[in-house]
Design a protein around this motif. Sequence first.
Motif, PDB file in Angstrom:
ATOM      1  N   ILE A 350       0.695  -1.023  -0.017  1.00 28.34           N
ATOM      2  CA  ILE A 350       0.114   0.160   0.205  1.00 28.34           C
ATOM      3  C   ILE A 350       0.704   1.100  -0.352  1.00 28.34           C
ATOM      4  N   ARG A 351       1.704   0.931   0.575  1.00 24.22           N
ATOM      5  CA  ARG A 351       2.636   2.799   0.741  1.00 24.22           C
ATOM      6  C   ARG A 351       3.840   2.620  -0.723  1.00 24.22           C
ATOM      7  N   SER A 352       3.696   1.904  -1.157  1.00 26.25           N
ATOM      8  CA  SER A 352       4.445   2.127  -2.588  1.00 26.25           C
ATOM      9  C   SER A 352       3.511   1.914  -3.952  1.00 26.25           C
ATOM     10  N   GLY A 353       2.453   1.510  -3.281  1.00 26.10           N
ATOM     11  CA  GLY A 353       1.338   1.102  -4.632  1.00 26.10           C
ATOM     12  C   GLY A 353       1.592  -0.003  -5.713  1.00 26.10           C
ATOM     13  N   GLN A 354       2.302  -0.903  -5.183  1.00 23.60           N
ATOM     14  CA  GLN A 354       2.949  -2.262  -5.768  1.00 23.60           C
ATOM     15  C   GLN A 354       2.085  -2.803  -6.018  1.00 23.60           C
ATOM     16  N   GLY A 355       0.966  -3.690  -6.738  1.00 20.95           N
ATOM     17  CA  GLY A 355       0.371  -4.940  -6.819  1.00 20.95           C
ATOM     18  C   GLY A 355      -1.225  -4.212  -6.809  1.00 20.95           C
ATOM     19  N   MET A 356      -1.428  -2.904  -6.299  1.00 19.92           N
ATOM     20  CA  MET A 356      -2.696  -2.251  -6.322  1.00 19.92           C
ATOM     21  C   MET A 356      -3.775  -2.124  -7.661  1.00 19.92           C
ATOM     22  N   ASP A 357      -2.742  -2.033  -9.109  1.00 24.27           N
ATOM     23  CA  ASP A 357      -4.164  -2.237  -9.444  1.00 24.27           C
ATOM     24  C   ASP A 357      -4.589  -3.257 -10.143  1.00 24.27           C
ATOM     25  N   ASP A 358      -3.502  -4.454  -9.980  1.00 21.27           N
ATOM     26  CA  ASP A 358      -3.879  -5.730 -10.168  1.00 21.27           C
ATOM     27  C   ASP A 358      -5.169  -6.193  -8.657  1.00 21.27           C
ATOM     28  N   LEU A 359      -5.200  -5.266  -8.142  1.00 19.90           N
ATOM     29  CA  LEU A 359      -5.968  -5.638  -6.661  1.00 19.90           C
ATOM     30  C   LEU A 359      -7.707  -4.657  -7.328  1.00 19.90           C
ATOM     31  N   MET A 360      -7.314  -3.438  -7.973  1.00 20.35           N
ATOM     32  CA  MET A 360      -8.514  -3.127  -8.304  1.00 20.35           C
ATOM     33  C   MET A 360      -8.903  -3.495  -9.506  1.00 20.35           C
ATOM     34  N   GLY A 361      -8.146  -4.475 -10.539  1.00 18.48           N
ATOM     35  CA  GLY A 361      -8.677  -5.356 -11.929  1.00 18.48           C
ATOM     36  C   GLY A 361      -9.591  -6.131 -11.374  1.00 18.48           C
ATOM     37  N   ALA A 362      -8.994  -6.748 -10.236  1.00 18.22           N
ATOM     38  CA  ALA A 362      -9.498  -7.974  -9.530  1.00 18.22           C
ATOM     39  C   ALA A 362     -11.093  -7.687  -9.058  1.00 18.22           C
ATOM     40  N   LEU A 363     -11.177  -6.808  -8.193  1.00 18.58           N
ATOM     41  CA  LEU A 363     -12.167  -6.327  -7.589  1.00 18.58           C
ATOM     42  C   LEU A 363     -13.198  -6.407  -9.062  1.00 18.58           C
ATOM     43  N   ARG A 364     -12.827  -4.888  -9.782  1.00 18.54           N
ATOM     44  CA  ARG A 364     -13.565  -4.910 -11.241  1.00 18.54           C
ATOM     45  C   ARG A 364     -14.123  -6.033 -11.787  1.00 18.54           C
ATOM     46  N   SER A 365     -13.491  -7.208 -12.310  1.00 15.69           N
ATOM     47  CA  SER A 365     -13.687  -7.954 -13.111  1.00 15.69           C
ATOM     48  C   SER A 365     -14.673  -8.616 -12.061  1.00 15.69           C
ATOM     49  N   ARG A 366     -14.211  -8.992 -10.895  1.00 20.34           N
ATOM     50  CA  ARG A 366     -15.651  -9.829 -10.038  1.00 20.34           C
ATOM     51  C   ARG A 366     -16.495  -8.920  -9.754  1.00 20.34           C
ATOM     52  N   ALA A 367     -16.622  -7.939 -10.076  1.00 16.84           N
ATOM     53  CA  ALA A 367     -17.916  -7.030  -9.665  1.00 16.84           C
ATOM     54  C   ALA A 367     -18.663  -6.436 -11.180  1.00 16.84           C
ATOM     55  N   LYS A 368     -18.268  -6.551 -11.831  1.00 16.77           N
ATOM     56  CA  LYS A 368     -18.734  -6.829 -13.442  1.00 16.77           C
ATOM     57  C   LYS A 368     -19.488  -8.401 -13.542  1.00 16.77           C
ATOM     58  N   ARG A 369     -18.622  -9.321 -13.068  1.00 17.58           N
ATOM     59  CA  ARG A 369     -19.581 -10.469 -13.299  1.00 17.58           C
ATOM     60  C   ARG A 369     -20.494 -11.403 -12.565  1.00 17.58           C
ATOM     61  N   ALA A 370     -20.246 -10.729 -11.353  1.00 18.02           N
ATOM     62  CA  ALA A 370     -21.164 -10.380 -10.529  1.00 18.02           C
ATOM     63  C   ALA A 370     -22.651  -9.900 -10.444  1.00 18.02           C
ATOM     64  N   ALA A 371     -22.567  -9.223 -11.602  1.00 20.10           N
ATOM     65  CA  ALA A 371     -23.264  -8.064 -12.161  1.00 20.10           C
ATOM     66  C   ALA A 371     -24.166  -8.772 -13.840  1.00 20.10           C
ATOM     67  N   GLY A 372     -22.901  -9.403 -14.047  1.00 22.83           N
ATOM     68  CA  GLY A 372     -23.407 -10.418 -15.536  1.00 22.83           C
ATOM     69  C   GLY A 372     -24.161  -9.558 -16.286  1.00 22.83           C
ATOM     70  N   ASN A 373     -24.530  -9.532 -17.856  1.00 19.46           N
ATOM     71  CA  ASN A 373     -26.125  -9.102 -18.398  1.00 19.46           C
ATOM     72  C   ASN A 373     -26.661  -7.963 -18.288  1.00 19.46           C
ATOM     73  N   LEU A 374     -26.574  -6.533 -18.128  1.00 16.27           N
ATOM     74  CA  LEU A 374     -27.242  -6.143 -17.871  1.00 16.27           C
ATOM     75  C   LEU A 374     -28.362  -5.796 -18.135  1.00 16.27           C
ATOM     76  N   ALA A 375     -28.371  -6.351 -20.110  1.00 17.57           N
ATOM     77  CA  ALA A 375     -29.242  -6.214 -20.850  1.00 17.57           C
ATOM     78  C   ALA A 375     -30.847  -7.400 -20.448  1.00 17.57           C
ATOM     79  N   ASP A 376     -30.453  -8.126 -20.022  1.00 20.52           N
ATOM     80  CA  ASP A 376     -31.613  -8.895 -19.273  1.00 20.52           C
ATOM     81  C   ASP A 376     -32.715  -8.146 -17.935  1.00 20.52           C
ATOM     82  N   PRO A 377     -33.807  -8.435 -18.514  1.00 25.67           N
ATOM     83  CA  PRO A 377     -34.451  -7.732 -17.721  1.00 25.67           C
ATOM     84  C   PRO A 377     -34.483  -8.156 -16.124  1.00 25.67           C
TER      85      PRO A 377
END
Length: 444
Positions: A350-377
């Motif tokens: 957290i101090r140097s920022g190393q690995g933080m982009d990977d963590l943000m990417g993992a959070l983003r991809s898991r949230a997107k996967r959980a939400a799924g296709n927003l075109a469905d009612p």
Amino acid sequence: MKQNQNFSETIFALSSGRLPSGVGVIRISGPQTRFAIETICGNLPVPRQAELRTFRDALGNPVDRGLLLFFPNPYSFTGEDCGEFHLHGGRAVVDAMISLLYTFDNCRLAEPGEFTRRAFANGKFDLTVAEGLADLIAAETDGQRRLALQIASGSQVQLYSSWRSEMIRARALIEAELDFADESDVPGSVSDQVWIAMRDLAERIEQHVADGKRGAIVRDGFRVVIVGAPNAGKSSLLNALAGTDVAIVSDEPGTTRDLIEIKLDLGGLAVLLTDTAGLRETEGRVEQIGIERALDRAHAADLVLLLTDMANPLPAPFIELGAIDTLHIGTKLDAAGMTTSRSYDLTVSIRSGQGMDDLMGALRSRAKRAAGNLADPLPTRRRHMELLGETSREINHAVNDQTAPLEVRAEYLRRASHALGRITGDVDVEDILDVVFSQFCIGK
């Protein structure tokens, strides 16, 4: 058909938001709309065309000069005569116009959601569309906006109406068999076909309810909980992801004793990130309560971030996450030296920022996967889920209770269609209307 109501009062309200602003829009709807516009502006404008007018009080003194719009019934948002005064957005100007409208008989300030409630009562749209409009107004992320816009466009009601039509047709076939069983031109046991179709419908509804979790994630947020032993870097990680100091960071164990929550927008999806008390054996009652809350929140999470200080790895007691999606994160990478990272999904400093982009990417991809296709009612509200569950239960009763008379099984289907109709407002829903429309701001 929706229930039509006779609204004798004319309502008005500021519809354009907080003042001061560049423009202040006052909306008016009801039987006095034409008279009020003619009195203030001299005559009605061409319907649905903006005209520049001077707005005058009862003594002929100008209040302001701006645009005027008129929408005659039934071709307006509310289904009534409706008008809009586009004023300069100063408080004194808007207050003067509101005071002027109060002088007309049977004219009053609108209650929250009253314009939309009148539109619903006059059959302009169904209850799910009204709820979609409420969600659209409250949307904070692009995902929430897209889901709300889809519901407000009527995709949900189209789906539910088609299901209700299937149940009505099934009941008609059963009643035909009951009424004309002795007639030669009625095929034998048409109800056999009905139960196959209804079993398929129940399965589709149950899958739709299961997909409702995705709708809840988009609407309410993807829940991420940070857990770990004291001084594992939980509060530091929360602050880093928030971009500001929202949690106290200290080397003293037990600094965080309660839940601290922030909301992030990751890829257009809301993510609720919760920092928790460090997990350890303790005699302090306050800290014990914090640990209990941490465990409760972790077990309700969509994703758990389990942090370990790689420079000083300590076990986190009590934690049994089972099937909950968990990322094991090694922290303080800058101080860990040659410590192996094989037991971690991700490692960060957290101090140097190393690995933080990977963590943000993992959070983003898991949230997107959980939400799924927003075109469905998707069902987005608890009342939708409850009524859909009731619908599928009643259908399953009708399908599976094969020893019951056909009249009883047909009654199960009637109750199922009634439950589904309560979602859209096609049947009596007075007990929930106040709840739905109270969520709107005044002027909508």
